[in-house]
Write an enzyme that holds these catalytic residues in place. Structure first.
Site, PDB file in Angstrom:
ATOM      1  N   HIS A  60       7.051   6.473  10.295  1.00  0.00           N
ATOM      2  CA  HIS A  60       6.495   6.206   9.679  1.00  0.00           C
ATOM      3  C   HIS A  60       5.663   7.675   9.426  1.00  0.00           C
ATOM      4  CE1 HIS A  60       4.418   5.044   5.427  1.00  0.00           C
ATOM      5  NE2 HIS A  60       4.236   4.083   6.588  1.00  0.00           N
ATOM      6  N   LYS A  98      23.305  -8.006  -3.563  1.00  0.00           N
ATOM      7  CA  LYS A  98      24.994  -8.500  -3.169  1.00  0.00           C
ATOM      8  C   LYS A  98      26.242  -7.793  -2.290  1.00  0.00           C
ATOM      9  CE  LYS A  98      23.586  -8.715  -7.974  1.00  0.00           C
ATOM     10  NZ  LYS A  98      23.899  -7.391  -9.410  1.00  0.00           N
ATOM     11  N   ARG A 157       0.801  -1.433  -0.026  1.00  0.00           N
ATOM     12  CA  ARG A 157       0.133   0.047   0.062  1.00  0.00           C
ATOM     13  C   ARG A 157       1.050   0.942   0.203  1.00  0.00           C
ATOM     14  NH1 ARG A 157      -5.167  -0.118   4.033  1.00  0.00           N
ATOM     15  NH2 ARG A 157      -4.248  -2.928   3.246  1.00  0.00           N
ATOM     16  N   THR A 158       1.719   1.125   0.446  1.00  0.00           N
ATOM     17  CA  THR A 158       2.783   2.360   0.752  1.00  0.00           C
ATOM     18  C   THR A 158       3.912   2.655  -0.270  1.00  0.00           C
ATOM     19  OG1 THR A 158       3.379   2.180   3.378  1.00  0.00           O
ATOM     20  CG2 THR A 158       4.438   3.956   1.959  1.00  0.00           C
ATOM     21  N   ARG A 194      12.079   3.158   2.233  1.00  0.00           N
ATOM     22  CA  ARG A 194      11.765   2.206   3.740  1.00  0.00           C
ATOM     23  C   ARG A 194      12.429   1.232   3.805  1.00  0.00           C
ATOM     24  NH1 ARG A 194       5.702  -1.441   4.233  1.00  0.00           N
ATOM     25  NH2 ARG A 194       5.582   0.972   4.786  1.00  0.00           N
TER      26      ARG A 194
END
Lengths: 432, 326
Positions: B137, B87, B59-60, B109
């Site tokens: 957030h 990696k 959703r975000t 995020r």
């Protein structure tokens, strides 16, 4: 080696309660004489150290020198160089190297590297358990034979109470302390800083004070049970202080150390996610700092130890969760302690020297910590008036991970002598 | 003069009430853009934005992407898996490489707290925190604030209770700062195992029982309970959690007045929230999602240097469309 005469300094020797202006003569690797107006022996080098302190070399019972295994971060030689720059003439190297220093060959290697470096005396601490895995006792006897002065699984707590009990009992045979990193693992698991309001705000997992105190309490009880000598590393909470005080009052063989950073910083230093404020045990609260200072003054805590823990730039240049615990301290320990504790009115200069030299030497039964005639010529000259700004890039240590970078501090070692040999010298050139 | 947000939006803790109101006010005109048949304005035309997601998000990420596209920015999505991140490239190297491609903004995020601040201090591009560990957030809290303001016409003086896992919730922390700064009274309710140490010191009222919280509050913001919390022993079972803390119609009935029901999603129906509540007449859960796009458009626009008073014009595609100086 030429005799060395240190003239006219304020000589402080806590081992004998001495604090007076006097000369100190070092000859044949030993302290030959201390007193006013000493004659100059033939061929002696004379240093006028008027206005400065002459003291037994500082002793640090808790450093990490990373050799073998992480020589990019520190070696025995670079750590010993950092030590003498910080006024330390003897340091005890923790065994959490790679591989772990858990046998006589590994202990002998540290001793040899120390001899090659020819700087501070580096005394190895052997592991309590094979591989520091917390299962099987390492061979204390052989390690002591090779030069180990204590045992510890530092970096990891001795989680098993049974193992700690047997370690304390077995160590009695060899007269060495068992140094423990006190942290109850299941309470501390995943924590990266002190559990409190700051951690709550930053969204970081905390390590509660109780994690330390539970194991301090256990170790004090095991000292009672076994008669063994437990040395509690880097105490950080006011609750621990209460436990140690009570243990000492009832005569348990318990000694304890505290770091300069736990005496001066709080968890607020973690704000902004500064990984140079990430250490284990974590920086606690102002009330803890106050309790630690009082305990150092009244002797509940025996000594200051740096817990010098070098880490590479890349490791610390990371998310707070991912960065390793620990900071370097050898080159700032004295100045931080002097600035905060002496100028801050907590300790006198002789008391600070006792906590950084005489007492740590006594706790680990090391030579040093005294200017008594006949003792090894391990001496430091300290200029308390000099103000300087911490420049991590100028460290002799291979690592720069310090929270004190940019701090203006007061007091600095200007001359460090180990076994009669000048190994660090910021003094003016010799006068004769 | 453009009231500035600064270079980055990493959290609400260090924003002023004026800055928060600026974002909410700027979001108002952008709401309408999403209601049009052609959902696009040229405000960020020519800007390049990277959505850097080190943690799964549906959703975000989609909300940010819609916000960016509706402002005409060029966007690239980078997920932690399948990139150089997996990696072993360090965070700093990843960011610097992106910057070397001359991007304008990074939406990040990350599972570790503080990473948005870390990144913002190391690159010149604007950094927007889309959730960092258990820290903040901010855009979620901003959309929550906007939704509360829409519903109640104000925020000041309202009683808002956050329910559930406060300890591990970045949504809770950002809400707490945002609500407090705008003058709301904040309560928290959940099992003690899931409340952070010292939260009372932040001026929050702690409700041990959901019944007491319901009696007190005007708004309930019900947080997602992650299954992992049960596995790690914070609560004995989801079943008991529902029985003790679940928000049900029966419990809500005891309130003297209807409560506004919010949830940042994704919901565990039948755990923290009963379906009849989630889908009930006082639920604004889907309004939150709708407002999410507008709030994120506002944040992007303002950080790109857009002047708030021109947001209205920007959405019409006349004047100020370029968003002003970088």
């Amino acid at each position: 080696m030429r005799p060395l005469l240190l003239q006219g300094g304020r000589v402080i020797d806590p081992s004998r309660g001495l604090d007076q202006v006097a000369d100190v003569l070092l000859q044949d690797e030993k302290i030959a004489a201390v007193g006013p107006g000493l004659g100059v022996p033939d061929g002696a080098e004379v240093r006028n150290v008027a206005g400065r302190i002459v003291a037994p070399g500082l002793v640090d019972v808790h450093v990490h020198l990373r050799e073998p295994g992480n020589e990019d971060e520190e070696t025995v030689a670079s750590g010993a160089r950092a030590a003498v720059a910080g006024g330390f003439t003897a340091v005890c190297a923790m065994p959490n190297t790679d591989p772990v220093t858990d046998n006589q060959a590994a202990v002998g290697f540290i001793v040899r590297q120390s001899g090659r470096a020819g700087l501070a005396r580096v005394y190895p601490i052997g592991a309590v358990s094979v591989g520091q895995r917390g299962e099987k006792l390492a061979e204390f006897g052989e390690m002591v034979g090779a030069g180990a002065v204590a045992v510890s699984d530092d970096g990891r707590p001795v989680a098993s109470s049974h193992l700690m009990r047997t370690a304390l009992e077995y160590a009695r045979t060899f007269g060495i302390p068992v140094a423990n990193h006190c942290e109850e693992p299941s309470l501390a698991a995943g924590g990266v800083m002190h559990e409190g309001l700051v951690a709550s705000r930053l969204g970081l997992k905390g390590i509660p004070a109780a994690a330390e105190e539970i194991m301090v309490a256990r170790d004090c009880l095991l000292a009672d049970l076994t008669g063994g000598h437990v040395h509690l590393c880097h105490m950080s909470t006011r609750g621990s202080i209460d436990l140690i005080r009570r243990a000492k009052e009832r005569g348990a063989r318990v000694t304890a150390e505290v770091t300069p950073h736990h005496l001066t910083l709080t968890d607020h230093a973690c704000e902004g996610y500064d990984t140079h404020a990430k250490m284990n045990p974590p920086l606690r609260e102002a009330a803890d700092v106050a309790a630690l200072r009082a305990a150092l003054k009244d002797g509940v805590i025996d000594c200051i130890a740096s817990d010098h823990a070098p880490h590479s730039y890349d490791e610390k240049e990371a998310a707070f969760d991912d960065a390793p615990f620990g900071i370097v301290g050898l080159e700032t320990a004295f100045a931080v302690a002097h600035t905060e504790l002496v100028l801050g009115g907590v300790l006198t200069v002789p008391q600070l020297i006792a906590r950084m030299s005489t007492e740590p030497a006594r706790v680990f039964q090391l030579a040093g910590g005294t200017l008594a005639a006949g003792a090894g010529a391990d001496v430091v000259v300290l200029d308390l008036a000099v103000r300087w700004t911490v420049d991590a890039s100028a460290f002799h240590s291979k690592s720069r991970n310090t929270p004190f970078a940019g701090r203006e501090l007061s007091g600095r070692p200007t001359l460090t002598v180990v076994g009669g040999k000048v190994v660090h010298d910021l003094e003016r050139p010799a006068t004769t | 003069m453009s009231a500035s947000l600064g270079k980055d939006l990493t959290g609400l803790e260090h924003l002023s009430p004026e800055q928060i109101r600026l974002i909410l006010d700027t979001a108002e005109p952008f709401k309408e853009v999403s209601e049009r048949p052609i959902k696009k304005v040229p405000a960020l035309r020519g800007k390049t934005i990277v959505n850097l997601f080190f943690e799964a998000s549906t959703r975000t990420r989609i909300s940010f992407e819609f916000a960016e596209k509706r402002l005409s920015a060029d966007t690239v999505n980078v997920a932690a898996t399948g990139s150089s991140v997996s990696k072993g490239e360090t965070l700093v190297d990843t960011a610097k490489n992106l910057e070397a491609m001359r991007i304008d903004m990074v939406v990040i995020r990350h599972p570790s707290s503080g990473v948005a601040d870390f990144l913002g201090a190391r690159i010149r591009s604007n950094v927007i925190n889309a959730g960092d560990g258990q820290h903040e957030h901010p855009t979620q809290a901003l959309l929550d604030l906007l939704t509360i303001r829409d519903k109640h016409g104000k925020i000041e003086g309202l009683k808002v209770c956050l329910v559930g896992d406060i300890l591990h919730s970045r949504v809770a922390r950002s809400n707490l700062w945002g609500l407090t700064k705008l003058g709301a009274h904040v309560g928290v309710c959940g099992p003690r195992t899931l409340l952070p140490r010292g939260i009372e010191e932040l001026g929050v009222t702690v409700f041990p029982r959901i019944e007491e919280a319901i009696e007190w509050a005007d708004v309930l913001n019900i947080l997602r309970l992650q299954l992992e919390r049960m596995e790690k022993g914070f609560i004995p079972s989801l079943r008991e959690y529902y029985r003790v803390f679940g928000v049900t119609p029966e419990r809500l009935e005891r309130s003297p007045h209807p409560l506004t029901i919010m949830h940042p999603g994704p919901m565990n129906r039948g755990v923290e929230i009963d379906s009849r509540v989630a889908d009930g007449p006082h639920s604004v859960i889907l309004d939150q999602v709708t407002n999410g796009v507008a709030v994120r458009m506002a944040v992007l626009y303002l950080l790109a240097g857009g002047r708030p008073e021109l947001a209205d014009a920007a959405k019409r595609g006349v004047g100020g469309g370029g968003g002003g100086p970088d």
